[in-house]
Design a protein around this motif. Structure first.
Motif: not given
Length: 153
Positions: A89, A98, A100, A103, A112, A114
């Motif tokens: 991120g 951003e 990732q 989850s 997910g 974000t």
């Protein structure tokens, strides 16, 4: 629909906070947890056991490595969260974007996370355009990955 985002935020914050606290007690492996706190986040957003990390201080782009996937059940509602072996991120003061690799399971589906914002008192988790707000104090401790023995055990 507001319950859905809150579940994600709570799970993410709990895991990240727990990871930071664990790392602080490890000495040599406290780097990623201290970094997280220096940007205004609680250490419990990360699970215990971060093996390495990189961060570009100019751009804020980061990568955390756990070595393997991590699964955590978050109390009191028993939400399930998973961390990929690598989490990436972009971090700046009080904001992770951003994101990732994290989850949360809610409403029989995996979502997910974000992004995360911090006001100091609260954390706001983002799942696309949906958000959920949780008290930062819920993430004071880094959770242990299920099925993995803690280094402090």
């Amino acid at each position: 629909m507001a319950t859905f985002p809150r579940i994600f935020v709570f799970l993410f914050l709990f895991f990240f906070s727990a990871a930071l606290q664990f790392s602080q007690s490890l000495g040599a492996n406290e780097g990623p947890y201290k970094e997280l706190m220096s940007y205004g986040f609680p250490l419990g957003l990360l699970p215990t056991g971060v093996s390495s990390y990189t961060i570009n201080r100019t751009s804020g782009v980061f990568s955390l490595h756990l070595g393997e996937s991590c699964r955590v059940t978050l109390p009191p509602d028993n939400y399930l969260a998973t961390y990929s072996p690598t989490i990436t991120g972009k971090i700046v003061e009080n904001r992770i974007a951003e994101l990732q690799g994290i989850s949360v399971r809610a409403f029989f589906k995996w979502w997910g996370i974000t992004g995360i914002r911090s006001s100091g008192q609260d954390l706001v988790f983002e799942v696309g355009v949906v958000t959920a707000k949780y008290p930062s104090k819920n993430f004071d401790r880094s959770p242990d990955c299920e099925g993995r023995r803690s280094a402090s055990s």
